[in-house]
Design an enzyme around this catalytic site. Structure first.
Site, PDB file in Angstrom:
ATOM      1  N   GLY A  34       0.835  -1.189   0.000  1.00 46.92           N
ATOM      2  CA  GLY A  34       0.000   0.000   0.000  1.00 46.92           C
ATOM      3  C   GLY A  34       0.869   1.236   0.000  1.00 46.92           C
ATOM      4  CG  ASP A  87       2.369   7.182   8.086  1.00 50.11           C
ATOM      5  OD1 ASP A  87       2.773   6.323   8.878  1.00 50.11           O
ATOM      6  OD2 ASP A  87       1.858   8.260   8.437  1.00 50.11           O
ATOM      7  CB  SER A 135       5.926  -1.577   9.832  1.00 49.60           C
ATOM      8  OG  SER A 135       6.650  -1.540   8.622  1.00 49.60           O
ATOM      9  CB  THR A 176       6.344  -4.777   0.348  1.00 51.18           C
ATOM     10  OG1 THR A 176       4.973  -4.381   0.304  1.00 51.18           O
ATOM     11  CG2 THR A 176       6.437  -6.291   0.230  1.00 51.18           C
ATOM     12  CB  SER A 192      30.489   3.445 -29.770  1.00 54.07           C
ATOM     13  OG  SER A 192      31.878   3.579 -29.922  1.00 54.07           O
TER      14      SER A 192
END
Length: 634
Positions: A31, A34, A38, A111, A541
């Site tokens: 999501g 904050d 966690s 995550t 290059s």
């Protein structure tokens, strides 16, 4: 530990047996920033009594020191372990935690919510069976909510909870809950999330986490823990066709040769016919060997060594598959790519693609479109930037065995790796093989490169001169070709400006066009080397990746890189074509050395310092090097 099962004291073996037989659910929380991810996991660990007493003491101490809840326990600190996470109050890396209840074991991935850490969210989602998408009740559905939901759908996660968190901060308003639910349901229908469970909660206070909350009498659904315990775990991998990517060819002695790996799907037994891919050779399974002895059957999720009755060629990276239902083999695909790197994805640039145990060279040949995660609109794309998601065509330098990601994640999911830094720069999902990969085949030719070179009395090579504009590449290359021609060598000079009048006249000077410019020239040089010529290539290059790609197209010792090393100030002082003056005046965009980078070679065969050598001396030095490198018999 703060809580222990009574079986531990009464019958430890019974406890261990019951624990071993519990099902395992892998899920992630995701999501926006904050939203309380966690904190939610910390609360789950706390309420499931999976915190050791010393951890609890440390948590209480840390909560007073760096917590965000005043003197109360800050549950997020159980998961946010990095110093930077605690200082900023955010999640940066993926944190994995284990906990269990009487009914089930869990591995949860916490995550990050920040957009810049989307790559870490994809990592956590790649192995998950379920997803908890958190929303701050005060903020509603945000861009990152949509992004993570889209990725959850893209990665094939079918079991989803919409956790509308911090309901205590909106006085447990049912109207707020219903509005967020309606907004999310409209978006979810567009991305293919057909079913999800919405739960109003307060992770900090523990409402609707393990027990129904009296704060929301209007909510009749399950609390989060009950949903996690009852969510179905799909175990259909055994029902799919047999697939085992070969991790290792096990050859301890002359009498044993087996193929070791993790079975990705299906079931295999001695006597089954299998096909080795991509070669297509078939054999019969002789034995299924493990450390504890031979098995009568092996299933998805087991690591085994398989021996075959026939001596067929199987290597690491190959796939053993059911002979009657083999995986597809191809070298060109349509795919969806999530880009992870700060450097953009450029079509034509060489990367490494890792799928299963196989690693091959790959190029994005055509970005078809990228997806606006807010509107789901398909936007035209020539590149992918950090965290962008696009549908692209891929071309590999060798065929691989694969299944569509929707059918088999292990044989359809891949990562892209930068060839110089070894960073993982993207992750993707294969959709299907392009028809051209099945219809185009190499035509065998009787006259070889060696025969063509021998007829010309020379060893075919590419001499690749690279350096800033104004370094003197074209002048040196022209003098070198005259010298080689005088010695009876068969040559051709490919000059950057000349090629842009014809073959590459459709290309500009963006990074994408520069990559394609070098890719085309490298392919032409390869054909000329195959014809037995000594090919001189004079191009700025600027990027190491493309020069490396050109080198790898050639055979061993066929590519000679010459770095025409001229300081920028000196090249600008010469400014024979007036290009630096235009670039400084803003009339020439993306000019190398001014507003576009030049990456000097790190291991060039020859380095020419043009502040010390005249062009004639430089050409003679390269000629002397080439003559010394030629085979003495030619």
């Amino acid at each position: 530990m703060a809580h222990q099962s009574s079986l531990i004291a009464e019958d430890i073996e019974a406890y261990l047996e019951s624990h071993e037989k519990k099902s395992l659910l892998r899920f992630l929380t995701c999501g926006s920033v904050d939203d309380g991810k966690s904190t939610l996991i910390g609360r789950l660990l706390y309420d499931s009594k999976m915190i050791f007493e010393d951890q609890l003491a440390a948590l209480e101490r840390d909560s007073k020191k760096v917590g965000t809840q005043g003197g109360d326990i800050d549950f997020a600190l159980l998961v946010d372990g990095l110093a930077a996470e605690r200082e900023q109050g955010i999640t940066i890396d993926v944190a994995y935690r284990f906990f269990s209840t009487d009914k089930r074991k869990f591995i949860v991935a916490d995550t990050p919510g920040h957009e810049q850490y989307t790559r870490n969210m994809v990592t956590g989602a790649s192995t998950a069976d379920a997803a908890i998408i958190l929303i701050d009740a005060r903020k509603g559905v945000l861009t990152q909510t949509r992004r993570h939901s889209y990725l959850v759908s893209l990665l094939g996660i079918r079991h989803v909870v919409l956790a509308i968190n911090k309901m205590d901060l909106v006085d447990w308003s049912q109207a707020v809950f219903d509005q967020i639910l309606a907004d999310y349901r409209a978006f979810a229908a567009q991305i293919g999330i057909e079913h999800f469970t919405a739960i109003p909660m307060s992770a900090l206070k523990g409402d609707n986490i393990t027990e129904p909350s009296p704060q929301a009498p209007w909510y009749a659904g399950p609390p989060l823990m009950r949903w996690l315990e009852e969510a179905p775990i799909e175990d259909d991998l055994r029902e799919k066709p047999f697939r085992m990517p070969v991790q290792w060819v096990n050859r301890p002695n002359l009498d044993f040769r087996g193929f070791s790996g993790l079975i990705a799907s299906g079931v295999v037994k001695p006597g089954d016919r299998v096909k080795a891919l991509p070669s297509g050779r078939e054999s019969t399974v002789d034995r299924i060997v493990t450390f504890r002895g031979d098995l009568p059957e092996a299933v998805a999720g087991q690591s085994v060594t398989i021996t075959l009755k026939d001596e067929i060629d199987v290597s690491r990276g190959d796939v053993l598959a059911a002979a009657g239902q083999p995986a597809e083999v191809a070298d060109q695909f349509e795919s969806t790519i999530v880009w992870f790197d700060d450097e953009p994805m450029l079509p034509g640039r060489p990367y490494l693609l890792k799928l299963g145990t196989r690693t091959v060279a790959a190029q994005v040949t055509e970005p078809k479109y990228k997806v606006n995660v807010n509107t789901l609109e398909h936007l035209a794309a020539t590149r992918l930037e950090l965290n962008e998601i696009g549908v692209c065509n891929l071309a590999l330098d060798a065929p691989i065995a694969f299944d569509a990601y929707a059918e088999n994640k292990d044989l359809g999911g891949f990562i892209l790796i930068d060839r110089i830094s070894n960073r993982t720069v993207g992750a993707g999902m294969l959709h299907f093989a392009l028809r051209r990969s099945q219809n185009i085949h190499w035509q065998a030719l009787d006259v070889s490169k060696a025969a063509r070179s021998a007829a010309k009395g020379q060893k075919a090579r590419v001499v690749w001169l690279t350096g800033l504009s104004g370094a003197g590449k074209s002048t040196i290359a022209n003098l070198l070709e005259k010298r080689l021609h005088a010695e009876g060598r068969h040559t051709y000079l490919l000059d950057g400006d000349n090629v842009r009048h014809g073959l590459n006249k459709d290309l500009g000077f963006t990074e994408e066009d520069r990559v394609e410019n070098i890719r085309r020239v490298a392919e032409v040089a390869k054909l000329m080397v195959d014809a037995g010529l000594i090919v001189l290539v004079s191009f700025i290059s600027p990027f190491r990746a493309e020069r490396r790609m050109a080198r790898e197209l050639m055979g061993e010792r066929e590519f000679v890189e010459v770095f025409v090393d001229t300081p920028l100030a000196e090249a600008e002082r010469r400014d024979v074509k007036g290009l630096y003056a235009k670039a400084r005046a803003g009339q020439l965009k993306n000019f190398t050395g001014i507003d576009s980078p030049y990456e000097p070679p790190e291991h060039a065969e020859i380095v020419i310092d043009t502040t010390k050598l005249a062009p004639e001396q430089a050409a003679e030095q390269i000629f002397a090097w080439l003559e010394g490198a030629f085979d003495p018999g030619i």
